[in-house]
Design a protein around this motif. Structure first.
Motif, PDB file in Angstrom:
ATOM      1  N   GLN A  14      51.934  69.192  48.522  1.00  0.00           N
ATOM      2  CA  GLN A  14      50.989  69.933  47.694  1.00  0.00           C
ATOM      3  C   GLN A  14      50.876  71.376  48.192  1.00  0.00           C
ATOM      4  O   GLN A  14      50.898  72.311  47.419  1.00  0.00           O
ATOM      5  CB  GLN A  14      49.620  69.243  47.758  1.00  0.00           C
ATOM      6  N   ASP A  18      52.506  74.703  45.666  1.00  0.00           N
ATOM      7  CA  ASP A  18      51.571  75.349  44.765  1.00  0.00           C
ATOM      8  C   ASP A  18      52.087  76.691  44.258  1.00  0.00           C
ATOM      9  O   ASP A  18      51.797  77.083  43.126  1.00  0.00           O
ATOM     10  CB  ASP A  18      50.219  75.564  45.460  1.00  0.00           C
ATOM     11  N   GLN A  19      52.835  77.390  45.071  1.00  0.00           N
ATOM     12  CA  GLN A  19      53.299  78.719  44.695  1.00  0.00           C
ATOM     13  C   GLN A  19      54.650  78.697  44.004  1.00  0.00           C
ATOM     14  O   GLN A  19      55.161  79.751  43.620  1.00  0.00           O
ATOM     15  CB  GLN A  19      53.396  79.591  45.967  1.00  0.00           C
ATOM     16  N   THR A  23      53.982  77.985  35.464  1.00  0.00           N
ATOM     17  CA  THR A  23      53.421  77.288  34.314  1.00  0.00           C
ATOM     18  C   THR A  23      53.794  77.941  32.994  1.00  0.00           C
ATOM     19  O   THR A  23      53.536  77.365  31.932  1.00  0.00           O
ATOM     20  CB  THR A  23      51.883  77.220  34.435  1.00  0.00           C
ATOM     21  N   GLU A  59      53.753  67.675  43.027  1.00  0.00           N
ATOM     22  CA  GLU A  59      53.764  68.782  42.068  1.00  0.00           C
ATOM     23  C   GLU A  59      53.313  68.313  40.690  1.00  0.00           C
ATOM     24  O   GLU A  59      52.633  69.063  39.964  1.00  0.00           O
ATOM     25  CB  GLU A  59      55.171  69.375  41.990  1.00  0.00           C
ATOM     26  N   TRP A  62      49.547  68.112  40.743  1.00  0.00           N
ATOM     27  CA  TRP A  62      48.976  69.456  40.756  1.00  0.00           C
ATOM     28  C   TRP A  62      49.129  70.152  39.410  1.00  0.00           C
ATOM     29  O   TRP A  62      48.239  70.885  38.963  1.00  0.00           O
ATOM     30  CB  TRP A  62      49.662  70.290  41.839  1.00  0.00           C
ATOM     31  N   LEU A  63      50.247  69.933  38.739  1.00  0.00           N
ATOM     32  CA  LEU A  63      50.484  70.579  37.461  1.00  0.00           C
ATOM     33  C   LEU A  63      49.443  70.139  36.429  1.00  0.00           C
ATOM     34  O   LEU A  63      48.884  70.969  35.703  1.00  0.00           O
ATOM     35  CB  LEU A  63      51.887  70.257  36.959  1.00  0.00           C
ATOM     36  N   CYS A  64      49.177  68.833  36.346  1.00  0.00           N
ATOM     37  CA  CYS A  64      48.151  68.366  35.410  1.00  0.00           C
ATOM     38  C   CYS A  64      46.792  68.972  35.748  1.00  0.00           C
ATOM     39  O   CYS A  64      46.038  69.380  34.857  1.00  0.00           O
ATOM     40  CB  CYS A  64      48.056  66.843  35.450  1.00  0.00           C
ATOM     41  N   SER A  65      46.498  69.063  37.057  1.00  0.00           N
ATOM     42  CA  SER A  65      45.230  69.645  37.474  1.00  0.00           C
ATOM     43  C   SER A  65      45.148  71.120  37.083  1.00  0.00           C
ATOM     44  O   SER A  65      44.094  71.603  36.660  1.00  0.00           O
ATOM     45  CB  SER A  65      45.050  69.481  38.981  1.00  0.00           C
ATOM     46  N   SER A  66      46.270  71.849  37.205  1.00  0.00           N
ATOM     47  CA  SER A  66      46.274  73.276  36.848  1.00  0.00           C
ATOM     48  C   SER A  66      46.092  73.487  35.354  1.00  0.00           C
ATOM     49  O   SER A  66      45.643  74.552  34.921  1.00  0.00           O
ATOM     50  CB  SER A  66      47.589  73.922  37.304  1.00  0.00           C
ATOM     51  N   LEU A  67      46.405  72.461  34.558  1.00  0.00           N
ATOM     52  CA  LEU A  67      46.197  72.536  33.113  1.00  0.00           C
ATOM     53  C   LEU A  67      44.796  72.081  32.714  1.00  0.00           C
ATOM     54  O   LEU A  67      44.467  72.035  31.521  1.00  0.00           O
ATOM     55  CB  LEU A  67      47.240  71.673  32.385  1.00  0.00           C
ATOM     56  N   CYS A 131      50.340  63.697  31.572  1.00  0.00           N
ATOM     57  CA  CYS A 131      48.966  64.118  31.826  1.00  0.00           C
ATOM     58  C   CYS A 131      48.034  63.459  30.812  1.00  0.00           C
ATOM     59  O   CYS A 131      48.464  63.012  29.745  1.00  0.00           O
ATOM     60  CB  CYS A 131      48.833  65.634  31.745  1.00  0.00           C
TER      61      CYS A 131
END
Length: 266
Positions: A14, A18-19, A23, A59, A62-67, A131
């Motif tokens: 994670q 992140d970087q 997206t 990843e 984290w991607l679902c969380s970033s959305l 997601c």
């Protein structure tokens, strides 16, 4: 222990990933704001604008969380499958493995299987991700409830009870469809209550009769035992009296014989 290792590995990847996720180069299926039961699939587009597997388990989460949503669970994906979600690409789910939702079996898609086809790969392997948008799922559920045949006027007209003239053996619709009021519920439950009371009283009477019978039997046994004891004592007394009389008679006879012998001698 295995899940602790997976959690530690996910936490480590994670931080390092992140970087690295852009997206702006993701694709959503079926389409943006068109999830099925709240579930949608996210893929990364390469330089040729083609989707390619790009997210490991950490990843993907984290991607679902970033959305602004969560990674979908197996149960949520199963619900989406029953509502028509079908893809030909594996995606991570919350249970730390990848699946393909298939309605129809294809040779080159999901190993020619149907349902949720799993792939239990290492958490470092890259797939797409499924997601889950909770608000979309709630909206779709509300819409499905509103559009349900039970809420449509034509359905209610179709399910009305026949009138008395159409079927003389049926009662009036108002009588058949009327709900049970507390009064009717009480009147229906009353016979059962009376029956329970009668059973309880009968059991109490039976128990009382058994106790009285046992007491009377025990008392009669005591009286009989006392009478037998008294009779035995009387018999012993009579036997002792007979023995005494016999002894006295024998003693008197011996004295008489002695006196007669003395008289004869003189």
């Amino acid at each position: 222990m295995i899940w602790l290792c997976i959690t530690a590995l996910l936490s480590f990847t994670q931080v390092t990933s992140d970087q690295n996720i852009d997206t702006s180069r993701i694709r959503v299926f079926p389409a943006e704001n068109q999830s099925i039961a709240g579930v949608f699939q996210v893929s990364r587009l390469n330089d040729r604008n083609q989707p390619e597997y790009s997210f490991n388990a950490s990843e993907a989460r984290w991607l679902c969380s970033s959305l602004g949503v969560k990674i979908a669970s197996k149960a949520q994906l199963q619900e989406a499958l029953t509502r028509g979600l079908e893809t030909c690409r594996y995606g991570w789910i919350d249970e730390h493995y990848a699946v393909i939702p298939r309605i129809n079996a294809l040779i080159n898609c999901g190993q020619n299987q149907k349902g949720l086809v799993p792939w239990r790969a290492l958490v470092t392997k890259e797939f797409d991700v499924f997601c889950f948008n909770e608000s979309d799922a709630a909206t779709q559920l509300k819409d499905a409830t509103t559009d349900s045949p039970l809420n449509r006027s034509d359905y209610s007209r179709q399910t009305q009870f026949p009138s008395k003239t159409s079927n003389p053996t049926w009662g009036p619709p108002s009588t058949l469809a009327s709900p049970l009021t507390p009064k009717t519920i009480h009147s229906e439950a009353q016979p059962a209550g009376v029956k329970a009371i009668l059973i309880t009283l009968a059991f109490a009477f039976l128990l009382t009769a058994i106790i009285i019978f046992a007491y009377m039997k025990m008392r009669s046994s005591c009286v009989l035992s006392s009478d037998m004891k008294q009779q035995q004592e009387n018999i012993q007394t009579e036997e002792w009296t007979c023995v005494k009389d016999i002894k006295e008679t024998k003693t008197a006879a011996q004295k008489d014989e002695k006196i007669e012998v003395e008289d004869n001698a003189s």
